[in-house]
Write a protein that holds these residues in place. Structure first.
Motif, PDB file in Angstrom:
ATOM      1  N   ASP A 148     -10.223  86.872  -7.943  1.00  0.00           N
ATOM      2  CA  ASP A 148     -10.653  88.110  -7.283  1.00  0.00           C
ATOM      3  C   ASP A 148     -10.907  87.871  -5.800  1.00  0.00           C
ATOM      4  N   ARG A 149     -11.556  86.749  -5.494  1.00  0.00           N
ATOM      5  CA  ARG A 149     -11.892  86.456  -4.096  1.00  0.00           C
ATOM      6  C   ARG A 149     -10.619  86.274  -3.264  1.00  0.00           C
ATOM      7  N   ALA A 150      -9.658  85.533  -3.816  1.00  0.00           N
ATOM      8  CA  ALA A 150      -8.406  85.314  -3.085  1.00  0.00           C
ATOM      9  C   ALA A 150      -7.665  86.630  -2.863  1.00  0.00           C
ATOM     10  N   TYR A 151      -7.698  87.505  -3.870  1.00  0.00           N
ATOM     11  CA  TYR A 151      -7.000  88.793  -3.751  1.00  0.00           C
ATOM     12  C   TYR A 151      -7.593  89.643  -2.628  1.00  0.00           C
ATOM     13  N   ILE A 152      -8.919  89.816  -2.651  1.00  0.00           N
ATOM     14  CA  ILE A 152      -9.515  90.719  -1.660  1.00  0.00           C
ATOM     15  C   ILE A 152      -9.486  90.113  -0.264  1.00  0.00           C
ATOM     16  N   GLU A 153      -9.594  88.794  -0.164  1.00  0.00           N
ATOM     17  CA  GLU A 153      -9.457  88.159   1.146  1.00  0.00           C
ATOM     18  C   GLU A 153      -8.052  88.372   1.686  1.00  0.00           C
ATOM     19  N   GLY A 154      -7.052  88.297   0.806  1.00  0.00           N
ATOM     20  CA  GLY A 154      -5.681  88.553   1.242  1.00  0.00           C
ATOM     21  C   GLY A 154      -5.485  89.983   1.710  1.00  0.00           C
ATOM     22  N   ILE A 155      -6.146  90.935   1.034  1.00  0.00           N
ATOM     23  CA  ILE A 155      -6.068  92.344   1.431  1.00  0.00           C
ATOM     24  C   ILE A 155      -6.665  92.526   2.831  1.00  0.00           C
ATOM     25  N   LEU A 156      -7.887  92.016   3.039  1.00  0.00           N
ATOM     26  CA  LEU A 156      -8.561  92.207   4.326  1.00  0.00           C
ATOM     27  C   LEU A 156      -7.833  91.474   5.440  1.00  0.00           C
ATOM     28  N   ASP A 157      -7.439  90.218   5.188  1.00  0.00           N
ATOM     29  CA  ASP A 157      -6.743  89.443   6.215  1.00  0.00           C
ATOM     30  C   ASP A 157      -5.398  90.055   6.551  1.00  0.00           C
ATOM     31  N   GLY A 158      -4.697  90.533   5.521  1.00  0.00           N
ATOM     32  CA  GLY A 158      -3.376  91.096   5.761  1.00  0.00           C
ATOM     33  C   GLY A 158      -3.428  92.370   6.583  1.00  0.00           C
ATOM     34  N   PHE A 159      -4.351  93.275   6.232  1.00  0.00           N
ATOM     35  CA  PHE A 159      -4.443  94.527   6.996  1.00  0.00           C
ATOM     36  C   PHE A 159      -4.901  94.251   8.422  1.00  0.00           C
ATOM     37  N   GLU A 160      -5.842  93.326   8.576  1.00  0.00           N
ATOM     38  CA  GLU A 160      -6.288  92.970   9.913  1.00  0.00           C
ATOM     39  C   GLU A 160      -5.142  92.384  10.738  1.00  0.00           C
ATOM     40  N   SER A 161      -4.364  91.497  10.120  1.00  0.00           N
ATOM     41  CA  SER A 161      -3.234  90.895  10.830  1.00  0.00           C
ATOM     42  C   SER A 161      -2.232  91.962  11.260  1.00  0.00           C
ATOM     43  N   TYR A 162      -2.001  92.922  10.371  1.00  0.00           N
ATOM     44  CA  TYR A 162      -1.108  94.032  10.729  1.00  0.00           C
ATOM     45  C   TYR A 162      -1.649  94.808  11.925  1.00  0.00           C
ATOM     46  N   ALA A 163      -2.941  95.140  11.881  1.00  0.00           N
ATOM     47  CA  ALA A 163      -3.549  95.920  12.963  1.00  0.00           C
ATOM     48  C   ALA A 163      -3.526  95.159  14.285  1.00  0.00           C
ATOM     49  N   ILE A 164      -3.825  93.860  14.233  1.00  0.00           N
ATOM     50  CA  ILE A 164      -3.838  93.044  15.452  1.00  0.00           C
ATOM     51  C   ILE A 164      -2.425  92.926  16.025  1.00  0.00           C
ATOM     52  N   LYS A 165      -1.445  92.724  15.154  1.00  0.00           N
ATOM     53  CA  LYS A 165      -0.062  92.603  15.623  1.00  0.00           C
ATOM     54  C   LYS A 165       0.428  93.915  16.226  1.00  0.00           C
ATOM     55  N   LEU A 166       0.067  95.033  15.585  1.00  0.00           N
ATOM     56  CA  LEU A 166       0.464  96.342  16.121  1.00  0.00           C
ATOM     57  C   LEU A 166      -0.119  96.556  17.512  1.00  0.00           C
ATOM     58  N   ALA A 167      -1.386  96.188  17.696  1.00  0.00           N
ATOM     59  CA  ALA A 167      -2.021  96.349  19.007  1.00  0.00           C
ATOM     60  C   ALA A 167      -1.344  95.477  20.054  1.00  0.00           C
ATOM     61  N   TYR A 168      -0.962  94.277  19.660  1.00  0.00           N
ATOM     62  CA  TYR A 168      -0.298  93.388  20.627  1.00  0.00           C
ATOM     63  C   TYR A 168       1.119  93.862  20.930  1.00  0.00           C
ATOM     64  N   ASP A 169       1.861  94.220  19.889  1.00  0.00           N
ATOM     65  CA  ASP A 169       3.251  94.641  20.089  1.00  0.00           C
ATOM     66  C   ASP A 169       3.352  95.927  20.898  1.00  0.00           C
ATOM     67  N   ASN A 170       2.470  96.891  20.624  1.00  0.00           N
ATOM     68  CA  ASN A 170       2.569  98.205  21.269  1.00  0.00           C
ATOM     69  C   ASN A 170       1.832  98.285  22.596  1.00  0.00           C
ATOM     70  N   HIS A 171       0.781  97.451  22.764  1.00  0.00           N
ATOM     71  CA  HIS A 171      -0.061  97.607  23.953  1.00  0.00           C
ATOM     72  C   HIS A 171      -0.351  96.302  24.683  1.00  0.00           C
ATOM     73  N   GLY A 172      -0.024  95.170  24.093  1.00  0.00           N
ATOM     74  CA  GLY A 172      -0.328  93.890  24.729  1.00  0.00           C
ATOM     75  C   GLY A 172      -1.787  93.497  24.626  1.00  0.00           C
TER      76      GLY A 172
END
Length: 411
Positions: A148-172
């Protein structure tokens, strides 16, 4: 911001929570968190306490409920979390409170960026120098075991990584990683004392949106490619340094498999030994960061600096060093001097000879006698050591010196 708004925010987070321990921490002397514990039936009292503390101290909410309440000087790390109430992010705004310059110029830019994300936040909070966003789960996700811990950590880390990458790709923009389970963020209704302006933390908007963890599964495997330090020509040339795949190397080496599978708990020497070998591969940059991100205090800058140093120095730690100094015996005789040689056959495969290292732990010293201190001092020493991630010896010695100076003034 009234206490009613603070209570409304807490009720939105915890309305469906179980019997876990909720907590508010304020930063006391030496920025040591002082924590008070509550249960779900005390949300009104919890809100009032937070607002009162927030008038005098930087006051934060430990977002996810812990399995059980701890003492005043402990707020519980990731392993103490029993439920996860949602996803959350902290988006810095350029200003004197932040050293990073590649940030949004204004709150409006952050709000416009949040509209680009596939899921609208349930709450958006103005924290004074940042914007916090929460995506609240319909039902808190209960952690029952390591899976359970690995699953939810993967969910939070993955969405955060997506959000951070989107901010960098679109806005620097370069945002920090804050998705660890033990995260604490400022509470609406409190004051931010980080800068002289002392801005108030308050709710900007609440959408009423609620989510299930499954809504974020499409992002679980997305990794952030946004850098936290300026790229250099050296970074771009790392792929030319050798042949072979870092992932293939891990598959062939039990030591590196151990470093990958237990990355969250690795000692620094073992972690760096792995980096010195993986940095010699064509995809070493990505592999090193993927492994290192599992560590609770992962920093892109620090990891990148270690990676660059290892690649420049070209001295992969040897199997002999791993076995005899780091005390990891893989039980194999692969006939190579260092793990990297398992996939490298060119002249760079063999490491340069290292001098025999001088052990740091050659002398066995007694443990610092924390129990000999007066109880208030002993509690403080243990809490300070945990907060700063340093040995109790350091905190205890400083405490003794401080008391000696105080006593000397009374003689």
């Amino acid at each position: 911001m009234s206490g009613n708004s603070t209570e409304r925010f807490l009720r939105a987070l915890y309305e469906n929570a179980g019997d876990g321990a909720l907590s508010v921490s304020y930063l006391g002397e030496n920025d040591l968190p002082i924590t008070r514990w509550f249960i779900k039936d005390q949300l009104g009292e919890m809100a009032a306490y937070a607002v009162e503390c927030g008038r005098m101290h930087n006051t934060c909410l430990n977002i996810n409920p812990r399995v059980a309440a701890l003492d005043t000087y402990h707020r519980g790390m990731s392993e103490a979390v029993g439920e996860v109430v949602g996803a959350y992010e902290d988006f810095d705004i350029k200003g004197p409170a932040h050293a990073e310059k590649r940030l949004p110029e204004s709150e409006k830019e952050v709000l416009d960026y949040l509209a680009e994300l596939p899921h609208p936040p349930s709450f958006i909070i103005r924290s004074g120098n940042d914007v916090h966003a929460y995506w609240i789960f319909r039902q808190p996700y209960r952690i029952r075991d390591g899976t359970d811990r690995a699953y939810i950590e993967g969910i939070l880390d993955g969405f955060e990584s997506y959000a951070i990458k989107l901010a960098y790709d679109n806005h620097g923009w370069v945002f920090d990683h804050v998705a660890d389970l033990a995260r604490m963020l400022r509470l609406p209704g409190t004051t931010n004392f980080k800068t002289a302006e002392r801005p108030q933390c308050e709710i900007i908007s609440e959408s009423g949106a609620r989510y299930d963890p499954a809504d974020f599964e499409p992002f679980a495997l997305v990794k952030s490619a946004a850098p936290e330090s300026e790229a250099t020509e050296l970074d771009d040339e790392f792929a030319l340094m050798g042949k072979g795949s870092g992932k293939e190397l891990i598959d062939k080496c039990p030591f590196l498999q151990h470093c990958r599978d237990d990355a969250a708990n690795l000692s620094e020497p073992m972690w760096y030994a792995a980096i010195t070998n993986l940095a010699m591969t064509a995809d070493g940059h990505n592999v090193v960061h993927e492994i290192s991100r599992q560590y609770p205090k992962y920093s892109y800058r620090e990891t990148q600096a270690k990676y660059r140093h290892a690649a420049e120095e070209d001295k992969p730690v040897t199997c002999d060093h791993i076995k005899n100094v780091l005390c990891f015996d893989c039980g194999r005789d692969c006939g190579v001097k260092a793990p990297i040689a398992l996939i490298r056959t060119d002249k760079r495969a063999g490491p340069q000879e290292w001098e025999t290292p001088i052990p740091f732990d050659e002398y066995k010293l007694p443990e610092f006698p924390v129990d000999a201190l007066p109880p208030p001092i002993a509690d403080y020493v243990v809490a300070l050591a945990e907060h700063t991630q340093t040995p109790v010896d350091m905190a205890g010695t400083c405490g003794l010196f401080r008391n000696r100076v105080r006593d000397a003034g009374q003689v």
